[in-house]
Design an enzyme around this catalytic site. Structure first.
Site, PDB file in Angstrom:
ATOM      1  N   GLY A   1     141.933  46.853   6.927  1.00  0.00           N
ATOM      2  CA  GLY A   1     140.581  46.481   6.517  1.00  0.00           C
ATOM      3  C   GLY A   1     140.463  45.749   5.195  1.00  0.00           C
ATOM      4  O   GLY A   1     139.349  45.482   4.729  1.00  0.00           O
ATOM      5  N   GLN A   2     141.601  45.399   4.580  1.00  0.00           N
ATOM      6  CA  GLN A   2     141.519  44.657   3.331  1.00  0.00           C
ATOM      7  C   GLN A   2     140.839  43.310   3.597  1.00  0.00           C
ATOM      8  O   GLN A   2     140.943  42.751   4.679  1.00  0.00           O
ATOM      9  CB  GLN A   2     142.922  44.413   2.736  1.00  0.00           C
ATOM     10  CG  GLN A   2     143.634  45.660   2.305  1.00  0.00           C
ATOM     11  CD  GLN A   2     144.469  46.264   3.428  1.00  0.00           C
ATOM     12  OE1 GLN A   2     144.267  46.001   4.604  1.00  0.00           O
ATOM     13  NE2 GLN A   2     145.412  47.104   3.059  1.00  0.00           N
ATOM     14  N   GLU A   3     140.165  42.797   2.591  1.00  0.00           N
ATOM     15  CA  GLU A   3     139.405  41.554   2.754  1.00  0.00           C
ATOM     16  C   GLU A   3     140.263  40.436   3.336  1.00  0.00           C
ATOM     17  O   GLU A   3     139.829  39.699   4.226  1.00  0.00           O
ATOM     18  CB  GLU A   3     138.804  41.127   1.415  1.00  0.00           C
ATOM     19  CG  GLU A   3     137.892  39.938   1.528  1.00  0.00           C
ATOM     20  CD  GLU A   3     137.177  39.603   0.233  1.00  0.00           C
ATOM     21  OE1 GLU A   3     136.391  38.628   0.255  1.00  0.00           O
ATOM     22  OE2 GLU A   3     137.387  40.287  -0.784  1.00  0.00           O
TER      23      GLU A   3
ATOM     24  N   LEU B   1     142.650  40.611   5.387  1.00  0.00           N
ATOM     25  CA  LEU B   1     143.018  40.859   6.781  1.00  0.00           C
ATOM     26  C   LEU B   1     141.845  40.764   7.754  1.00  0.00           C
ATOM     27  O   LEU B   1     142.046  40.617   8.954  1.00  0.00           O
ATOM     28  CB  LEU B   1     143.659  42.243   6.919  1.00  0.00           C
ATOM     29  CG  LEU B   1     144.960  42.460   6.151  1.00  0.00           C
ATOM     30  CD1 LEU B   1     145.409  43.907   6.278  1.00  0.00           C
ATOM     31  CD2 LEU B   1     146.037  41.507   6.655  1.00  0.00           C
TER      32      LEU B   1
END
Length: 179
Positions: A69-71, A73
């Site tokens: 969920g990192q920006e 990704l």
């Protein structure tokens, strides 16, 4: 006759139902995935890419894709959408500052043609924390009532204890059996 029917069901009746598990980084996605699988809290690290696990609930099999969920990704999430029956959105119920980002990501996702028939399960995680938003508050903020083309459900939960997760699995099972 009964034996023949049973054999046909084993050949044609069982199939995996594809689920994607999304949400912003640190929402608790991977902890929830392994709580579904082992019914225990496990130590996790940020997911780079994805994890996939098969979860079986009363002979109903779910292939659950846990997507980072990192920006950086989030732009790749759409590569997982094809054939998805259920989208699980995990929300950190204490992260009020990023709830707008979560809402934008949810509505952008659901506008994608590959998710037009997907059901949506919102897991309001971290309900055990002080000052966490209720499932109803999160539902209101995410404007879930506007999702008229999708069946949806919000479930309060705690990834560490598993509270609320059995009910969410039952909702998922009911959704795929109804379709």
């Amino acid at each position: 006759m009964g034996l023949l029917f049973a054999k046909l069901m084993t050949i044609f009746g069982d199939r995996d139902h594809k689920v994607i598990l999304v949400g912003l980084d640190n929402a608790g996605k991977t902890t929830i995935l392994y709580q579904f699988l082992t019914k225990e809290a496990v130590q996790t690290a940020p997911t780079i890419g994805s994890n996939v696990e098969e979860i079986t609930i009363q002979k109903t099999r779910f292939l659950v894709w846990d997507i980072g969920g990192q920006e950086s990704l989030r732009a790749t999430w759409n590569s997982y959408y094809c054939n998805t029956e259920i989208v699980i959105l995990v929300v950190d119920s204490t992260d009020r500052e990023r709830l707008t980002v979560t809402k934008e990501e949810l509505h952008r996702m659901l506008a994608h043609e590959d998710l037009q028939n997907a059901s949506v399960l919102v897991l309001a995680n971290k309900q055990d924390m002080k000052n966490s938003m209720s499932a109803a508050e999160i539902s209101h903020f995410l404007t879930l009532t506007s999702l008229t083309a999708h069946s949806w459900h919000v479930q309060g939960c705690c990834a560490l204890t598993g509270e609320g997760l059995p009910a969410s699995l039952e909702w998922m099972r009911a959704r795929v059996l109804a379709s």
